[in-house]
Design an enzyme around this catalytic site. Structure first.
Site, PDB file in Angstrom:
ATOM      1  N   HIS A  52      41.420  25.084  65.698  1.00 43.62           N
ATOM      2  CA  HIS A  52      42.601  24.621  66.431  1.00 43.62           C
ATOM      3  C   HIS A  52      42.764  23.122  66.292  1.00 43.62           C
ATOM      4  O   HIS A  52      41.863  22.431  65.847  1.00 43.62           O
ATOM      5  CB  HIS A  52      42.501  25.000  67.916  1.00 43.62           C
ATOM      6  CG  HIS A  52      41.299  24.423  68.587  1.00 43.62           C
ATOM      7  ND1 HIS A  52      40.105  25.112  68.690  1.00 43.62           N
ATOM      8  CD2 HIS A  52      41.074  23.219  69.174  1.00 43.62           C
ATOM      9  CE1 HIS A  52      39.213  24.357  69.322  1.00 43.62           C
ATOM     10  NE2 HIS A  52      39.769  23.190  69.617  1.00 43.62           N
ATOM     11  N   GLU A 103      44.953  23.375  71.237  1.00 38.00           N
ATOM     12  CA  GLU A 103      44.242  23.269  72.505  1.00 38.00           C
ATOM     13  C   GLU A 103      44.739  22.037  73.244  1.00 38.00           C
ATOM     14  O   GLU A 103      44.885  20.969  72.658  1.00 38.00           O
ATOM     15  CB  GLU A 103      42.738  23.149  72.265  1.00 38.00           C
ATOM     16  CG  GLU A 103      41.933  23.051  73.554  1.00 38.00           C
ATOM     17  CD  GLU A 103      40.445  22.897  73.300  1.00 38.00           C
ATOM     18  OE1 GLU A 103      39.673  23.230  74.206  1.00 38.00           O
ATOM     19  OE2 GLU A 103      40.052  22.429  72.215  1.00 38.00           O
ATOM     20  N   HIS A 148      45.124  12.317  58.429  1.00 39.70           N
ATOM     21  CA  HIS A 148      45.973  13.433  58.850  1.00 39.70           C
ATOM     22  C   HIS A 148      45.260  14.758  58.643  1.00 39.70           C
ATOM     23  O   HIS A 148      44.273  14.841  57.938  1.00 39.70           O
ATOM     24  CB  HIS A 148      47.327  13.428  58.115  1.00 39.70           C
ATOM     25  CG  HIS A 148      47.244  13.698  56.648  1.00 39.70           C
ATOM     26  ND1 HIS A 148      47.286  12.710  55.706  1.00 39.70           N
ATOM     27  CD2 HIS A 148      47.142  14.856  55.950  1.00 39.70           C
ATOM     28  CE1 HIS A 148      47.208  13.233  54.502  1.00 39.70           C
ATOM     29  NE2 HIS A 148      47.118  14.547  54.625  1.00 39.70           N
ATOM     30  N   ASN A 162      55.897  25.329  51.505  1.00 35.48           N
ATOM     31  CA  ASN A 162      56.066  25.759  50.125  1.00 35.48           C
ATOM     32  C   ASN A 162      57.288  26.662  50.066  1.00 35.48           C
ATOM     33  O   ASN A 162      57.321  27.713  50.721  1.00 35.48           O
ATOM     34  CB  ASN A 162      54.811  26.486  49.631  1.00 35.48           C
ATOM     35  CG  ASN A 162      53.630  25.551  49.537  1.00 35.48           C
ATOM     36  OD1 ASN A 162      53.640  24.608  48.772  1.00 35.48           O
ATOM     37  ND2 ASN A 162      52.615  25.786  50.356  1.00 35.48           N
ATOM     38  N   ARG A 211      49.967  24.523  56.516  1.00 35.54           N
ATOM     39  CA  ARG A 211      51.037  25.155  55.748  1.00 35.54           C
ATOM     40  C   ARG A 211      51.888  25.955  56.724  1.00 35.54           C
ATOM     41  O   ARG A 211      51.355  26.741  57.516  1.00 35.54           O
ATOM     42  CB  ARG A 211      50.466  26.046  54.668  1.00 35.54           C
ATOM     43  CG  ARG A 211      49.824  25.280  53.549  1.00 35.54           C
ATOM     44  CD  ARG A 211      49.323  26.211  52.431  1.00 35.54           C
ATOM     45  NE  ARG A 211      48.777  25.419  51.348  1.00 35.54           N
ATOM     46  CZ  ARG A 211      47.505  25.033  51.268  1.00 35.54           C
ATOM     47  NH1 ARG A 211      46.656  25.403  52.203  1.00 35.54           N
ATOM     48  NH2 ARG A 211      47.079  24.303  50.261  1.00 35.54           N
ATOM     49  N   GLU A 255      50.336  16.712  58.977  1.00 37.10           N
ATOM     50  CA  GLU A 255      51.186  16.969  57.809  1.00 37.10           C
ATOM     51  C   GLU A 255      51.570  18.444  57.807  1.00 37.10           C
ATOM     52  O   GLU A 255      50.696  19.308  57.766  1.00 37.10           O
ATOM     53  CB  GLU A 255      50.436  16.634  56.518  1.00 37.10           C
ATOM     54  CG  GLU A 255      51.177  17.029  55.257  1.00 37.10           C
ATOM     55  CD  GLU A 255      50.334  16.865  54.000  1.00 37.10           C
ATOM     56  OE1 GLU A 255      50.615  17.576  53.028  1.00 37.10           O
ATOM     57  OE2 GLU A 255      49.396  16.045  53.997  1.00 37.10           O
TER      58      GLU A 255
END
Length: 134
Positions: A74, A122, A5, A60, A9, A56
């Site tokens: 990207h 992209e 993965h 936070n 964030r 993922e």
């Protein structure tokens, strides 16, 4: 080895899930809150984690935005019909930042869309890259 993965964030998990699932057509594979660490992880993708690389999304708690910096590039997605894909993304409110067309100095047909946090995605027309089999 296999790529499992990539993690991003995100400032607003719900907006990000809406973008990646509703606009780009990924599926929410799993999501879990970690109250002790004050964060939530959500995994999205086009197939199960056993056989596909997924994304993922890490939220936070209490953080609304991140500085993207100048090192990030990207995420790239292969699509069958880039023009129809871009039209569908725009119809769902997605922000196309580069219209579909050949890349500079090459023949690969690309476009770019931006997610709610400003990350670039992209889109690459499958079959247009050198070495692609049609």
């Amino acid at each position: 080895m296999r790529l499992l993965h990539t993690m991003l964030r995100v400032g607003n998990l719900e907006k990000s899930l809406e973008f990646y699932c509703d606009v780009l057509g990924m599926k929410l594979l799993r999501q879990k809150d970690y109250p002790g660490g004050e964060f939530t992880l959500a995994f999205v993708g086009y197939g199960d984690e056993a056989s596909h690389t997924v994304l993922e999304l890490t939220h936070n708690w209490g953080t609304q935005a991140y500085d993207l910096g100048n090192g990030y590039g990207h995420i790239a997605l292969g699509v069958e019909d880039i023009y129809a894909t871009c039209a569908a993304i725009q119809a769902k409110g997605g922000n196309i930042t580069r219209a579909p067309g050949p890349m500079k100095h090459g023949s690969t047909v690309i476009a770019f869309v931006e997610d709610p946090d400003g990350y670039k995605v992209e889109l690459i027309q499958l079959g247009s890259r050198p070495g692609d089999r049609n």
